[in-house]
Design a protein around this motif. Structure first.
Motif, PDB file in Angstrom:
ATOM      1  N   LEU A 173       0.861  -1.180   0.000  1.00 44.44           N
ATOM      2  CA  LEU A 173       0.000   0.000   0.000  1.00 44.44           C
ATOM      3  C   LEU A 173       0.899   1.232   0.000  1.00 44.44           C
ATOM      4  N   THR A 174       0.633   2.154  -0.896  1.00 38.79           N
ATOM      5  CA  THR A 174       1.434   3.374  -1.004  1.00 38.79           C
ATOM      6  C   THR A 174       0.597   4.564  -0.560  1.00 38.79           C
ATOM      7  N   VAL A 175       1.128   5.329   0.384  1.00 41.96           N
ATOM      8  CA  VAL A 175       0.428   6.510   0.900  1.00 41.96           C
ATOM      9  C   VAL A 175       1.317   7.730   0.674  1.00 41.96           C
ATOM     10  N   VAL A 206       1.777  11.667   1.472  1.00 41.28           N
ATOM     11  CA  VAL A 206       1.303  12.665   2.433  1.00 41.28           C
ATOM     12  C   VAL A 206       1.978  14.007   2.173  1.00 41.28           C
ATOM     13  N   SER A 245      10.018   4.704   4.352  1.00 43.28           N
ATOM     14  CA  SER A 245       9.556   6.058   4.051  1.00 43.28           C
ATOM     15  C   SER A 245      10.735   7.018   3.935  1.00 43.28           C
ATOM     16  N   VAL A 279      -7.785   2.010   5.216  1.00 40.97           N
ATOM     17  CA  VAL A 279      -7.205   3.194   4.572  1.00 40.97           C
ATOM     18  C   VAL A 279      -7.727   4.470   5.233  1.00 40.97           C
ATOM     19  N   LEU A 307      -5.840   5.015   8.342  1.00 35.43           N
ATOM     20  CA  LEU A 307      -4.502   5.540   8.064  1.00 35.43           C
ATOM     21  C   LEU A 307      -4.556   7.035   7.747  1.00 35.43           C
ATOM     22  N   ARG A 308      -5.590   7.456   7.041  1.00 35.19           N
ATOM     23  CA  ARG A 308      -5.766   8.896   6.780  1.00 35.19           C
ATOM     24  C   ARG A 308      -5.930   9.657   8.102  1.00 35.19           C
ATOM     25  N   ALA A 349      -2.651  10.023   9.867  1.00 37.74           N
ATOM     26  CA  ALA A 349      -1.850  11.086   9.240  1.00 37.74           C
ATOM     27  C   ALA A 349      -2.345  12.463   9.675  1.00 37.74           C
ATOM     28  N   THR A 361      -3.438  13.312   3.635  1.00 36.41           N
ATOM     29  CA  THR A 361      -3.167  12.261   2.653  1.00 36.41           C
ATOM     30  C   THR A 361      -3.538  12.772   1.265  1.00 36.41           C
ATOM     31  N   VAL A 386      -3.474   7.730  -2.511  1.00 37.60           N
ATOM     32  CA  VAL A 386      -3.343   6.367  -1.996  1.00 37.60           C
ATOM     33  C   VAL A 386      -3.354   5.419  -3.190  1.00 37.60           C
ATOM     34  N   TYR A 419      -5.012  -1.131  -1.867  1.00 35.04           N
ATOM     35  CA  TYR A 419      -6.088  -0.155  -2.033  1.00 35.04           C
ATOM     36  C   TYR A 419      -6.998  -0.530  -3.204  1.00 35.04           C
TER      37      TYR A 419
END
Length: 709
Positions: free
Chosen positions: A414-416, A418, A453, A518, A521-522, A525, A532, A535, A540
């Motif tokens: 999963l790629t986030v 920010v 990261s 997800v 996770l938002r 953040a 965010t 995503v 996802y």
């Protein structure tokens, strides 16, 4: 009446069956030469490039260039021993020789030593499992087709794998290749076996080589013509359309079974040698077949508006296939009926008496309705977002390897992306500290495994000599140089306002819907001063696809029922008859989907279309029965007597078409690919429900007297 007249005037010439067999052979040659029968599955098989969900992942790839990666988790009693590290070096060297491999990172290539890897915030997360019982070899691939490099990787693994050096493999390219192999195997092996089972069941029922040959040629031609037209329209065989051939075969076969039984029924009235027997059977069967085709097309057509690419592909193929199946059935098959002589097998002749069909079966029908209502409460429990591990069979090498990698840091990426909530740049000391805090919060969230990261990369830069003289901007600039494979470009954008967090999600802790995870996770953040921006990643996309599968089941069934109300009124021509058809049809999805919910059977995107198949079978049976009622009414029978006559006339078509279909799909249960198994099991269950709903519940609701006089 116009439809009947048009069909009755269709010419059937003597010897036309040989032309039809020639047509089947010609279609076979055309498909063999011009159609690519290999299923196409890649990392983006969930969505097309024009879908909004895929666009987010595409934006991430454009802003933060990266390559697909395969993870090899290599376990041992002591991963710090010289012997282990030597074998890791040998493994790394051999993988580097694979043509499609662009880079490899391992304890032998990246950190200076094992101790250096342990001390590094970056390398320790990337390469060493939390329990220190295994280390990772990260393989970066070039290109989108993983078939050849995965084969080479497997060869190397089998050569080097031993008792104290066990190699486990995971990663999106590997999972995609395994799904492609399973689909290709099932497409070739089980589809052919299903056709053989269909054929054997047909031969046992009708005891006529000519009828059997006609059915086989007609159904095969429908499948081949559908595949050919799909190819002409530029459609490839995808993750869902891999079963389209079997679905089209079943749809065509259903028309033929009803036509054949009507042909046998008419032979008792008109005589076996009547020259008009085949044409009469065609006229008798075409109207209900036409309306069944309309309903099936509407059911598949509801998938055309869904944003998920595989569901749209199935919708297009399903609409095309149902139309082609009807055309082939009524153009090709009557010539074989004209060639054959009606003959009943002992199996078919062993039929219930008229007294049996005159019973109302009140208790049985009430039991079916109550059980369906009870199962319906399981609809809320249907899991349309199963774990990635559910795509593979437990206690096999493939699944065991995925589970090991999953436990060692996660198997689903999963790629986030920010950005600071205030829009400030991320190359400052203050931003670095805030990102480290976010890093820790993400790592402490239960479904998250390893997190790589920008702060972990900057921390690695901080370990170099005299790094205290360098700003974080300078460290980023150095890491963007070719000498370091431009690694910083994968973690921060050019204006330093956005940073990437690469998460490996743990599928073994999959107890919430992916989109809910997800959203969590938002929130994490936001809590730490970030917003965010984007995503992406397979995790996802799976979540979005699961949401679309669930919504397509709901909206598709809703609109199908709305349209079926109109068709039921046209077919039944009475309020009670139409309501009886609607209630009886609703029992099928209630039982199937509710039962799936209660039994906790995963409803993945591959097995979900089985519901459409079963509803199509149920509608087909229902319409044929109601047309039988109308024929009985035209012959002077009224009320319940008309339903008795219709059941007596049509029960063979309803029961034996379901038996033939069930026999063909039963072979899917033997597949090693769980989604294919689930597809077969759902269709089997649907066939049983279809018989109960149409032969017992529908007549009771539609025609039985409520009180005996």
């Amino acid at each position: 009446m116009k439809l009947k007249t048009a069909v009755s005037k269709m010419p059937v010439r003597l010897g036309a069956h040989w032309w039809m067999l020639g047509l089947t052979v010609a279609l076979f040659v055309l498909v063999a030469v011009f159609v690519d029968l290999q299923p196409v599955v890649d990392e983006n098989f969930f969505f097309s490039t024009s879908d909004p969900q895929f666009q987010q992942s595409k934006k991430i790839e454009q802003r933060f260039p990266s390559q697909p990666e395969v993870i090899l988790a290599v376990s041992s009693r002591d991963i710090s021993s010289p012997r282990y590290l030597g074998r890791i070096q040998k493994l790394t060297q051999q993988i580097n020789t694979i043509e499609a491999v662009s880079a490899v990172k391992s304890l032998a290539e990246g950190p200076k030593s094992f101790k250096d890897a342990l001390a590094s915030p970056f390398w320790s997360r990337l390469l060493i499992a939390p329990d220190r019982k295994s280390s990772n070899v990260i393989v970066f691939l070039e290109g989108k087709d993983p078939e050849k490099p995965i084969k080479h990787l497997e060869q190397i693994m089998h050569e080097l794998d031993e008792r104290d050096f066990r190699i486990h493999i995971a990663g999106p390219p590997y999972v995609v290749e395994m799904i492609r192999r399973s689909l290709a195997h099932d497409f070739g092996y089980f589809s052919l076996t299903a056709v053989v089972l269909f054929g054997l069941t047909m031969a046992a029922m009708f005891r006529s080589g000519r009828v059997f040959l006609g059915m086989l040629a007609t159904c095969t031609s429908a499948v081949l013509l559908t595949l050919l037209l799909q190819s002409i329209f530029g459609k490839k065989i995808g993750i869902l359309t891999v079963n389209l051939g079997t679905i089209v075969f079943v749809v065509a076969l259903s028309h033929l079974v009803y036509m054949t039984f009507n042909w046998q029924t008419l032979a008792d009235r008109m005589g076996k040698k009547s020259a008009d027997l085949a044409a009469a059977a065609r006229r008798m069967t075409f109207p209900p077949s036409f309306w069944s085709m309309v309903c099936a097309s509407l059911g598949f057509g509801s998938l055309l508006i869904v944003q998920a690419k595989p569901l749209r592909e199935l919708g297009f193929g399903g609409v095309l296939g149902t139309i082609v199946a009807l055309i082939c059935s009524y153009v090709m098959y009557p010539s074989f009926l004209r060639w054959a002589v009606p003959r009943k097998s002992k199996l078919v002749e062993a039929e219930p008496s008229r007294r049996f069909w005159s019973r109302r079966f009140v208790l049985l029908s009430i039991a079916v309705i109550l059980v369906s209502a009870g199962l319906g409460f399981g609809l809320r429990r249907v899991n349309t977002d199963p774990s990635l591990l559910d795509y593979f069979k437990p206690h096999q090498e493939l699944r065991d390897g995925l589970e090991y990698v999953d436990r060692s840091g996660g198997a689903n990426p999963l790629t986030v992306v920010v950005a600071a909530a205030d829009g400030s740049k991320l190359n400052t000391d203050a931003a670095y500290q805030k990102m480290w805090t976010l890093q820790g919060a993400l790592e402490n969230y239960k479904p998250v495994g390893t997190v790589i990261s920008l702060p972990t990369l900057l921390a690695e830069g901080d370990r170099t000599p005299f790094s205290f003289f360098l700003s974080y901007e300078k460290i980023i600039e150095v890491a963007e140089q070719p000498k370091y494979a431009r690694v910083a470009k994968s973690f921060v954008n050019e204006d330093r306002t956005q940073a990437v967090f690469l998460l490996r999600m743990i599928e073994g802790r999959h107890d919430k819907h992916r989109l809910e995870v997800v959203d969590d996770l938002r929130s994490i953040a936001r809590k730490h001063g970030f917003k965010t921006v984007l995503v992406g990643g397979i995790y996802y996309l799976q979540g979005r696809l699961a949401e679309l599968v669930a919504s397509s089941l709901v909206t598709g069934l809703f609109w199908l029922n709305v349209l079926f109300i109109v068709i039921a009124w046209i077919v039944a021509r009475s309020v009670r008859g139409a309501l009886a058809m609607i209630v009886s049809l609703s029992l099928v999805p209630l039982c199937m989907l509710g039962g799936i919910g209660w039994l906790h059977v995963p409803m993945d995107v591959i097995s979900a279309p089985a519901t459409n198949v079963c509803i199509g079978i149920a509608i087909d049976s229902m319409i044929h029965l109601v047309f039988g009622v109308r024929r009985a009414q035209r012959d002077g029978q009224k009320g319940w007597q008309a339903w008795i006559a219709a059941r007596e006339e049509q029960w063979r078509g309803i029961v034996y078409s379901d038996v033939i279909i069930a026999a063909g799909f039963a072979i899917f249960v033997l597949s090693d690919f769980p989604p294919t198994q689930r597809f077969g099991l759902v269709v089997l269950a649907g066939c049983v429900i279809d018989i109960l709903a149409n032969l017992f519940v529908l007549p009771l609701l539609g025609g039985a007297r409520l009180k005996r006089k």
